[in-house]
Design a protein around this motif. Structure first.
Motif, PDB file in Angstrom:
ATOM      1  N   ALA A  63       0.834  -1.202   0.000  1.00 24.90           N
ATOM      2  CA  ALA A  63       0.000   0.000   0.000  1.00 24.90           C
ATOM      3  C   ALA A  63       0.868   1.251   0.000  1.00 24.90           C
ATOM      4  O   ALA A  63       0.593   2.210  -0.718  1.00 24.90           O
ATOM      5  CB  ALA A  63      -0.928  -0.002   1.210  1.00 24.90           C
ATOM      6  N   ILE A  64       1.934   1.197   0.771  1.00 27.52           N
ATOM      7  CA  ILE A  64       2.800   2.376   0.836  1.00 27.52           C
ATOM      8  C   ILE A  64       3.529   2.596  -0.492  1.00 27.52           C
ATOM      9  O   ILE A  64       3.847   3.727  -0.856  1.00 27.52           O
ATOM     10  CB  ILE A  64       3.793   2.234   2.018  1.00 27.52           C
ATOM     11  CG1 ILE A  64       3.009   2.361   3.322  1.00 27.52           C
ATOM     12  CG2 ILE A  64       4.881   3.291   1.969  1.00 27.52           C
ATOM     13  CD1 ILE A  64       3.793   2.059   4.561  1.00 27.52           C
ATOM     14  N   SER A  65       3.719   1.504  -1.267  1.00 27.28           N
ATOM     15  CA  SER A  65       4.404   1.658  -2.549  1.00 27.28           C
ATOM     16  C   SER A  65       3.661   2.629  -3.472  1.00 27.28           C
ATOM     17  O   SER A  65       4.272   3.268  -4.325  1.00 27.28           O
ATOM     18  CB  SER A  65       4.571   0.301  -3.234  1.00 27.28           C
ATOM     19  OG  SER A  65       3.352  -0.129  -3.769  1.00 27.28           O
ATOM     20  N   VAL A  66       2.346   2.743  -3.275  1.00 28.28           N
ATOM     21  CA  VAL A  66       1.588   3.705  -4.090  1.00 28.28           C
ATOM     22  C   VAL A  66       2.098   5.124  -3.836  1.00 28.28           C
ATOM     23  O   VAL A  66       2.293   5.912  -4.762  1.00 28.28           O
ATOM     24  CB  VAL A  66       0.081   3.619  -3.765  1.00 28.28           C
ATOM     25  CG1 VAL A  66      -0.680   4.725  -4.454  1.00 28.28           C
ATOM     26  CG2 VAL A  66      -0.466   2.275  -4.189  1.00 28.28           C
ATOM     27  N   LEU A  67       2.348   5.420  -2.552  1.00 29.74           N
ATOM     28  CA  LEU A  67       2.870   6.742  -2.218  1.00 29.74           C
ATOM     29  C   LEU A  67       4.276   6.918  -2.792  1.00 29.74           C
ATOM     30  O   LEU A  67       4.628   7.986  -3.284  1.00 29.74           O
ATOM     31  CB  LEU A  67       2.914   6.935  -0.704  1.00 29.74           C
ATOM     32  CG  LEU A  67       1.573   6.827   0.014  1.00 29.74           C
ATOM     33  CD1 LEU A  67       1.744   7.055   1.502  1.00 29.74           C
ATOM     34  CD2 LEU A  67       0.594   7.830  -0.555  1.00 29.74           C
ATOM     35  N   ILE A  69       5.429   5.560  -5.487  1.00 28.82           N
ATOM     36  CA  ILE A  69       5.341   5.800  -6.925  1.00 28.82           C
ATOM     37  C   ILE A  69       5.075   7.281  -7.195  1.00 28.82           C
ATOM     38  O   ILE A  69       5.739   7.913  -8.020  1.00 28.82           O
ATOM     39  CB  ILE A  69       4.241   4.927  -7.560  1.00 28.82           C
ATOM     40  CG1 ILE A  69       4.686   3.473  -7.549  1.00 28.82           C
ATOM     41  CG2 ILE A  69       3.937   5.380  -8.977  1.00 28.82           C
ATOM     42  CD1 ILE A  69       3.639   2.521  -8.027  1.00 28.82           C
TER      43      ILE A  69
ATOM     44  N   ALA B  89      -1.930  -4.296  -1.815  1.00 31.32           N
ATOM     45  CA  ALA B  89      -2.225  -2.942  -1.348  1.00 31.32           C
ATOM     46  C   ALA B  89      -3.728  -2.775  -1.127  1.00 31.32           C
ATOM     47  O   ALA B  89      -4.164  -2.224  -0.113  1.00 31.32           O
ATOM     48  CB  ALA B  89      -1.711  -1.922  -2.355  1.00 31.32           C
ATOM     49  N   TYR B  92      -4.713  -4.377   2.055  1.00 36.58           N
ATOM     50  CA  TYR B  92      -4.434  -3.560   3.244  1.00 36.58           C
ATOM     51  C   TYR B  92      -5.532  -2.523   3.446  1.00 36.58           C
ATOM     52  O   TYR B  92      -6.057  -2.361   4.551  1.00 36.58           O
ATOM     53  CB  TYR B  92      -3.078  -2.858   3.111  1.00 36.58           C
ATOM     54  CG  TYR B  92      -2.776  -2.001   4.306  1.00 36.58           C
ATOM     55  CD1 TYR B  92      -2.259  -2.569   5.461  1.00 36.58           C
ATOM     56  CD2 TYR B  92      -3.057  -0.636   4.296  1.00 36.58           C
ATOM     57  CE1 TYR B  92      -2.021  -1.799   6.581  1.00 36.58           C
ATOM     58  CE2 TYR B  92      -2.814   0.139   5.417  1.00 36.58           C
ATOM     59  CZ  TYR B  92      -2.302  -0.444   6.556  1.00 36.58           C
ATOM     60  OH  TYR B  92      -2.089   0.311   7.669  1.00 36.58           O
ATOM     61  N   LEU B  93      -5.912  -1.853   2.352  1.00 33.83           N
ATOM     62  CA  LEU B  93      -6.902  -0.797   2.466  1.00 33.83           C
ATOM     63  C   LEU B  93      -8.246  -1.331   2.957  1.00 33.83           C
ATOM     64  O   LEU B  93      -8.922  -0.697   3.766  1.00 33.83           O
ATOM     65  CB  LEU B  93      -7.092  -0.107   1.104  1.00 33.83           C
ATOM     66  CG  LEU B  93      -6.317   1.190   0.880  1.00 33.83           C
ATOM     67  CD1 LEU B  93      -4.845   1.009   1.131  1.00 33.83           C
ATOM     68  CD2 LEU B  93      -6.549   1.706  -0.530  1.00 33.83           C
ATOM     69  N   ILE B 106      -3.878   7.075   0.832  1.00 33.38           N
ATOM     70  CA  ILE B 106      -3.493   6.188  -0.265  1.00 33.38           C
ATOM     71  C   ILE B 106      -4.609   6.070  -1.290  1.00 33.38           C
ATOM     72  O   ILE B 106      -4.367   6.107  -2.495  1.00 33.38           O
ATOM     73  CB  ILE B 106      -3.104   4.800   0.286  1.00 33.38           C
ATOM     74  CG1 ILE B 106      -1.810   4.918   1.064  1.00 33.38           C
ATOM     75  CG2 ILE B 106      -2.966   3.791  -0.833  1.00 33.38           C
ATOM     76  CD1 ILE B 106      -1.361   3.644   1.708  1.00 33.38           C
ATOM     77  N   ILE B 109      -4.567   9.229  -3.447  1.00 35.12           N
ATOM     78  CA  ILE B 109      -3.427   9.254  -4.368  1.00 35.12           C
ATOM     79  C   ILE B 109      -3.628   8.217  -5.469  1.00 35.12           C
ATOM     80  O   ILE B 109      -3.375   8.469  -6.648  1.00 35.12           O
ATOM     81  CB  ILE B 109      -2.118   8.943  -3.604  1.00 35.12           C
ATOM     82  CG1 ILE B 109      -1.854  10.001  -2.535  1.00 35.12           C
ATOM     83  CG2 ILE B 109      -0.948   8.831  -4.546  1.00 35.12           C
ATOM     84  CD1 ILE B 109      -1.603  11.369  -3.057  1.00 35.12           C
ATOM     85  N   LEU B 113      -3.519   8.530  -9.513  1.00 37.12           N
ATOM     86  CA  LEU B 113      -2.630   7.751 -10.385  1.00 37.12           C
ATOM     87  C   LEU B 113      -3.435   6.980 -11.430  1.00 37.12           C
ATOM     88  O   LEU B 113      -2.983   6.774 -12.553  1.00 37.12           O
ATOM     89  CB  LEU B 113      -1.793   6.772  -9.559  1.00 37.12           C
ATOM     90  CG  LEU B 113      -0.667   7.380  -8.733  1.00 37.12           C
ATOM     91  CD1 LEU B 113       0.072   6.287  -7.990  1.00 37.12           C
ATOM     92  CD2 LEU B 113       0.285   8.166  -9.604  1.00 37.12           C
ATOM     93  N   PHE B 124       8.567   9.083 -16.154  1.00 35.46           N
ATOM     94  CA  PHE B 124       9.041   8.639 -14.847  1.00 35.46           C
ATOM     95  C   PHE B 124       9.982   7.444 -14.990  1.00 35.46           C
ATOM     96  O   PHE B 124      11.098   7.441 -14.463  1.00 35.46           O
ATOM     97  CB  PHE B 124       7.830   8.306 -13.965  1.00 35.46           C
ATOM     98  CG  PHE B 124       8.122   7.453 -12.757  1.00 35.46           C
ATOM     99  CD1 PHE B 124       9.130   7.793 -11.867  1.00 35.46           C
ATOM    100  CD2 PHE B 124       7.368   6.316 -12.502  1.00 35.46           C
ATOM    101  CE1 PHE B 124       9.386   7.016 -10.746  1.00 35.46           C
ATOM    102  CE2 PHE B 124       7.619   5.535 -11.384  1.00 35.46           C
ATOM    103  CZ  PHE B 124       8.635   5.883 -10.522  1.00 35.46           C
TER     104      PHE B 124
END
Lengths: 354, 281
Positions: A63-67, A69, B89, B92-93, B106, B109, B113, B124
């Motif tokens: 989940a943190i990998s989204v941030l 990126i 991910a 987790y959410l 998240i 964001i 994305l 990038f």
């Protein structure tokens, strides 16, 4: 065990509750106890705990990998754009000349920024009424059996890769517009003060207007599907009350549905705008890649994304840095538009949740 | 009839007509695009397309084998990296961080994305992978695709897991099943078709992506399997061929375009049918 689960449906619960217990038991047996050999409570518990902690951290880090990126995108764009920022400063924003092969290269973002904003604006002008029209048709007018096929057709439009739109625009739409539509508009508005200049010039396959029309078709599904979703949040009782006092369908839509969902519609429109601003391949094919700003929308132009797509692979040094700076501008622009869209949609969600 | 009433009815009929017109407008474009593709692409759709490599300029025989294989490889690697990351991910959410501040950040964001311009993702990866590695490579292209896959899979995974009723999780927890097994054995299985839908949609999304490959994987004329070199791929090959002056290249480009579109539409329809089965039950 799988056959138990295949029939499992999260929306009806008491019956599945019992099935869930069956699954859970088997899971415990097969996963842990078999491996642990003779039953050892302490061992089983510590195995559970280890698995639990590992899985928690795997998901949390993903989940943190989204941030990361997002951070990576911002940092790599700023680093890449830095030489150009230092060289041109804010003048980059209002310089029209784009001469990468001059010595030293002269680069200005005005042309691509103008093209990006104008094509997106025209695209929204076409796509908003049509997209809302389709949404009204799908929610209020359409017979039940036709709803799914038409809804699906519109959503499939969103699935077609953008390069296909580009080819189609170049070989089919461009010639059609240049041979039929543009001469017609030019003749009609010839001599009219402002409109005459907007629709002036020789007809061309490659023009801002063609790109805008393709963009309109591409963002149509986004506007439609979000509008359909937000229209469904209108409490039926409101609509029924309006129909009950004798309102026509149009009056119900105008005075009940649209006011109730206004925030959501604006959110959907901004989401579509975010897409239109950044769309690349389709536009690159048919916009003509000209950095000169012309008053006519039938003249070739360029957008930020089209400029990057057509020049980046052959660029180096300051030219490349300038293109990355263009990319940074585009990212900042779309970021704010998309963030605004999300905030609008969140507001509607809160209202519907209450 | 009362004149006011007549006016209201006329207005209503006009608007209804416009709405029907709008729907016809939308469906017409889809039909027109598909018909053009079929008309131009069907002639080149033969065995040679799949077994021969892209021809040199001016030649009149050859196919798209290297480009098709290259696209397959990059799509598979891209989805292979992006889908698990997005899946975890999303887990987790939906499972651990439901009332977390981090989750809402998240999610926000991720939604941005999800619609971020794909060319920016190309830039990038160019800065983050191509420049340090000193060269365009298939792995850079795959990573660019993975970055596009993550938000799509994350979004659907979260939505689908949130649909699984808590009673199921509570029942499993009450039996002493640890949290990770509750998720893996109960929540994932209950939401399985939804999760597959997400991965299919993400695959459909990246299968036709061109912009992020233009300056990450580049493209070439040869059959290659090396991940650290440029690799031929269908979208960029189409892009290069369709703008060329050679008739045979153009024909190949149209056939390739037809191939991509059919694949993407099939994936989309498949995902929707899976999704619909679920809600109909």
């Amino acid at each position: 065990m799988t056959c138990w689960v295949r029939g499992l449906n999260p929306t009806k619960s008491v019956y599945d509750f019992v099935q869930g217990i069956g699954v859970a038991e088997m899971a415990v047996q097969s996963d842990v106890i078999d491996e642990a050999g003779p039953y050892d409570r302490a061992k089983a518990l510590s195995a559970f705990k280890l698995g639990d902690v590992t899985f928690y951290w795997i998901t949390r880090l993903s989940a943190i990998s989204v941030l990361l990126i997002l951070g990576g995108i911002i940092i790599s764009l700023i680093v890449g754009a830095f030489p150009a920022m230092k060289e041109y400063g804010f003048a980059f924003l209002w310089t029209q000349r784009w001469a990468p092969s001059a010595d030293p290269p002269v680069l200005g973002a005005l042309g691509p920024m103008y093209g990006t904003l104008v094509t997106s604006f025209i695209a929204m002008l076409i796509a908003i009424p049509v997209g809302l029209g389709i949404a009204i048709f799908l929610t209020e007018l359409c017979p039940q059996w036709l709803r799914r096929p038409i809804g699906m057709a519109v959503e499939l439009l969103a699935g077609i890769p953008s390069i296909i739109y580009g080819m189609w625009g170049f070989f089919v739409l461009g010639p059609f517009l240049a041979n039929t539509f543009q001469p017609f508009m030019i003749r009609i508005f010839d001599g009219v003060p402002v409109l005459g200049a907007i629709f002036a010039g020789p007809p061309s396959y490659l023009s801002l207007f063609n790109a805008a029309l393709i963009l309109a078709i591409m963002v149509l599904p986004f506007i439609t599907s979000i509008s359909v979703d937000v229209f469904k949040t209108v409490p039926p009782v409101l609509k029924e009350a309006a129909y009950g006092v004798g309102c026509t369908t149009w009056e119900v839509v105008r005075s009940v549905v649209i006011p109730y969902t206004r925030v959501g519609i604006i959110g959907g429109v901004m989401l579509a705008l975010g897409r239109a601003l950044g769309e690349t391949m389709a536009v690159t094919f048919i916009i003509g890649n000209s950095f000169r700003i012309s008053s006519s929308i039938f003249a070739p132009g360029t957008t930020i994304s089209a400029a990057i797509a057509s020049e980046f692979a052959e660029s180096d040094g300051l030219h490349q840095s300038g293109l990355i700076l263009l990319g940074l501008l585009l990212f900042v622009l779309t970021f704010f538009v998309l963030a605004g869209a999300r905030l609008m949609l969140l507001r509607l969600e809160k209202k519907a949740g209450k | 009839m009362n004149p006011i009433y007549a006016r209201r009815r006329r207005k209503d009929i006009v608007v209804r007509g416009l709405c029907i017109g709008a729907a016809a407008f939308g469906v017409t474009w889809l039909a027109l695009i598909l018909l053009t593709l079929l008309y131009n692409g069907i002639a080149g759709l033969n065995l040679e397309l799949f077994v021969a490599d892209t021809p040199p300029p001016g030649s009149t025989e050859g196919g798209l084998r290297n480009a098709i294989v290259g696209s397959l490889i990059m799509t598979i690697i891209g989805v292979g990296i992006g889908a698990p990351l997005g899946l975890f991910a999303g887990t987790y959410l939906a499972e651990y961080g439901r009332n977390d501040k981090l989750t809402s950040v998240i999610r926000f964001i991720n939604d941005i994305l999800l619609s971020a311009p794909s060319i920016i993702i190309g830039l990038f990866i160019y800065g983050a992978v191509v420049v340090p590695m000193r060269g365009f490579s298939a792995i850079a292209g795959s990573l660019a695709l993975a970055v596009i896959v993550i938000p799509v899979v994350l979004r659907t995974t979260e939505d689908m897991l949130l649909l699984v009723p808590n009673a199921l999780r509570e029942a499993a927890s009450a039996l002493g099943l640890p949290r990770s097994l509750v998720i893996k054995r109960i929540a994932y299985r209950a939401a399985r078709s939804g999760l597959i839908t997400g991965v299919l949609l993400a695959t459909a999304r990246v299968a036709g992506e061109t912009a992020p490959l233009l300056f990450t994987a580049l493209s070439n004329q040869f059959f290659s399997l090396g991940l650290n070199k440029t690799m031929a791929n269908l979208p960029v090959t189409i892009n290069n061929f369709v703008q060329s002056p050679y008739a045979y290249w153009k024909q190949l480009a149209w056939s390739g375009a037809l191939l991509i579109t059919l694949t993407v539409l099939a994936l989309n329809i498949g995902a929707r049918i899976l999704g619909a089965e679920r809600t109909a039950k």
